[in-house]
Design a protein around this motif. Structure first.
Motif, mmCIF file in Angstrom:
data_model
loop_
_atom_site.group_PDB
_atom_site.id
_atom_site.type_symbol
_atom_site.label_atom_id
_atom_site.label_comp_id
_atom_site.label_asym_id
_atom_site.label_seq_id
_atom_site.Cartn_x
_atom_site.Cartn_y
_atom_site.Cartn_z
ATOM 1 N N UNK A 1 55.638 32.748 48.625
ATOM 2 C CA UNK A 1 54.127 33.542 48.393
ATOM 3 C C UNK A 1 53.818 33.180 49.721
ATOM 4 N N UNK A 2 52.952 34.241 50.681
ATOM 5 C CA UNK A 2 52.365 33.498 51.535
ATOM 6 C C UNK A 2 50.684 34.343 52.099
ATOM 7 N N UNK B 1 59.976 42.017 47.426
ATOM 8 C CA UNK B 1 58.957 41.505 46.711
ATOM 9 C C UNK B 1 57.802 42.646 47.599
ATOM 10 N N UNK B 2 56.038 42.216 47.781
ATOM 11 C CA UNK B 2 55.113 42.531 47.764
ATOM 12 C C UNK B 2 53.705 42.472 48.496
ATOM 13 N N UNK B 3 53.695 43.046 50.075
ATOM 14 C CA UNK B 3 53.249 42.971 50.980
ATOM 15 C C UNK B 3 51.973 43.573 50.808
ATOM 16 N N UNK B 4 50.576 42.245 50.172
ATOM 17 C CA UNK B 4 49.056 42.731 50.410
ATOM 18 C C UNK B 4 48.235 42.611 51.378
ATOM 19 N N UNK B 5 47.063 44.112 51.319
ATOM 20 C CA UNK B 5 46.851 43.710 52.365
ATOM 21 C C UNK B 5 45.885 44.424 52.080
ATOM 22 N N UNK B 6 44.269 43.761 52.817
ATOM 23 C CA UNK B 6 42.469 44.243 52.426
ATOM 24 C C UNK B 6 42.226 44.475 53.755
ATOM 25 N N UNK C 1 43.313 40.520 55.500
ATOM 26 C CA UNK C 1 43.971 39.930 55.400
ATOM 27 C C UNK C 1 45.096 40.509 54.837
ATOM 28 N N UNK C 2 45.806 39.589 54.550
ATOM 29 C CA UNK C 2 47.190 40.226 54.228
ATOM 30 C C UNK C 2 48.413 39.066 53.300
ATOM 31 N N UNK C 3 48.682 39.912 52.594
ATOM 32 C CA UNK C 3 49.887 38.371 51.591
ATOM 33 C C UNK C 3 51.323 38.952 51.444
ATOM 34 N N UNK C 4 52.616 38.111 51.212
ATOM 35 C CA UNK C 4 53.434 38.259 50.613
ATOM 36 C C UNK C 4 53.969 37.751 49.497
ATOM 37 N N UNK C 5 53.444 38.987 48.468
ATOM 38 C CA UNK C 5 54.129 37.857 47.143
ATOM 39 C C UNK C 5 54.583 38.362 46.297
ATOM 40 N N UNK C 6 55.261 37.598 45.098
ATOM 41 C CA UNK C 6 56.738 38.224 44.323
ATOM 42 C C UNK C 6 56.429 39.493 43.229
ATOM 43 N N UNK C 7 55.435 40.089 43.291
ATOM 44 C CA UNK C 7 55.070 41.580 42.908
ATOM 45 C C UNK C 7 53.428 41.715 42.937
ATOM 46 N N UNK C 8 52.708 42.950 42.051
ATOM 47 C CA UNK C 8 51.413 42.930 41.962
ATOM 48 C C UNK C 8 51.111 42.412 40.223
#
Length: 377
Positions: free
Chosen positions: A188-189, A220-225, A238-245
């Motif tokens: 995760x990042x 993976x999944x790119x999350x954005x706020x 903000x941004x994040x890379x995670x394994x999924x939602x």
């Protein structure tokens, strides 16, 4: 790529029946027997083609001589449509590298069509795909190299932007049951730039949280706020890379978002109705609801789900217009009227609290933004 070139054995320009033809550049045949078998037998039973070629190798002259050619060649076009052994991946990489440099997302079918037009051979999709990946690696670096550089790049960004929040998690690799602490797998990042953190203090206190799948070699999944500034321009937070939602990943993301980026109370978050996001927002680990957090639903997500279930495009439009209505009596009256004609459809809407989708009942918390910013036309 080797080719067959025909020439007369003498300097005469007029070739009669006694003048043999010579084949040059036949280096793609390892033995004379292989060449001889090909010339004599290749087309004997190929789709009924009556074309015949007879040739022999002269050990004295050190070349092949065509002795006789018979019949009409009826399978020539079919042969050209096939792949060629000498048109290998290395050769294709050299051919397509300029196209990949100019347009990294060029379709594989376009590369196949160009090779067909230039050389007359149709390479397989797999061969063209592999060649494109090699060309991309030569131009931009491969996946492993890029991921190895990522931690150093992230820390360099943090050092160059004081106040930037960076959080990376990973686990050591296990090889033959032994843990290698010198090699880690990134899991995760989380990244939020300092100007974004400071700027959000002066933006509308609303966020849209969304996720999109990564389709490269490493999934993976790119999350954005995202938020909006006073001119309705997109404002990344903000941004994040995670394994999924998943619930666990979303809790981790919201904890960092609340602690480092959005500590102020009364934040309104626009989300879809994903169970992972909802569970995370309501969890005790995040603890956001205690500080007056409000979450509402993106009307376009709701309308899309509504239409997928009931297949009624006109009623979907009425649902969207109802969400944008700002007068509570009007919303109540229209829902009552629709309930008489569309009992099942309105029952589906009634299961969603009014303050989660109706602008008239949300208390102004979403500042008139009933849909996600990233979905705006």
């Amino acid at each position: 790529m080797a080719s067959w070139n025909f020439r007369a054995s003498s300097s005469s320009q007029n070739i009669d029946e006694q003048e043999p033809l010579i084949l040059d550049n036949v280096d793609d045949f390892s033995t004379y027997d292989e060449m001889d078998n090909l010339l004599r037998d290749k087309h004997e039973y190929h789709n009924g083609c009556q074309w015949r070629l007879r040739a022999s190798y002269s050990k004295v002259r050190k070349y092949w001589e065509i002795k006789n050619i018979e019949g009409q060649h009826t399978c020539f076009s079919n042969i050209l449509s096939q792949d060629h052994t000498n048109l290998d991946i290395t050769h294709i990489v050299a051919i397509v590298s300029n196209f990949v440099h100019t347009n990294p997302s060029i379709p594989i079918k376009s590369l196949i069509a160009y090779i067909k037009a230039r050389f007359g051979y149709s390479v397989s999709y797999r061969k063209a795909w592999i060649a494109k990946q090699k060309a991309l690696a030569m131009e931009f670096g491969d996946w492993e190299e890029s991921y190895n550089h990522l931690p150093r790049w992230l820390h360099a960004v943090k050092e160059a932007n004081p106040g930037t929040i960076l959080q990376c998690t990973g686990s050591p690799v296990e090889i033959d049951g032994q843990t290698d602490n010198n090699c880690y797998i990134m899991e995760r990042v989380f990244l939020s730039f300092s100007p974004c953190i400071q700027g959000f203090k002066y933006s509308k206190p609303i966020l849209q949280v969304n996720g999109t799948f990564l389709t490269g070699k490493y999934h993976g999944t790119l999350l954005t706020a995202m938020s909006l500034d006073g001119n309705r321009n997109l404002f990344p937070v903000a941004f994040a890379i995670v394994e999924g939602e998943t619930k666990e990943a979303m809790i981790w993301f919201f904890q960092l978002l609340r602690e480092h980026v959005c500590p102020q109370p009364n934040i309104c978050i626009i989300i879809d109705r994903g169970t992972g996001i909802l569970s995370a927002l309501r969890s005790e680990e995040v603890g956001w609801e205690e500080e007056g957090l409000n979450f509402v639903y993106c009307i376009r997500h709701l309308a899309s789900n509504f239409n997928n279930k009931f297949k009624n495009h006109d009623l979907k439009k009425q649902f969207i217009n109802l969400a944008y209505e700002v007068k509570q009596p009007t919303v109540t009256a229209k829902l009552t009227a629709l309930r008489h004609h569309y009992t099942q459809q309105v029952a589906w809407i009634d299961k969603i609290p009014l303050n989660k989708w109706s602008q008239a009942f949300d208390g102004g918390r979403r500042y008139g933004h009933n849909h996600g910013f990233l979905n705006e036309d």
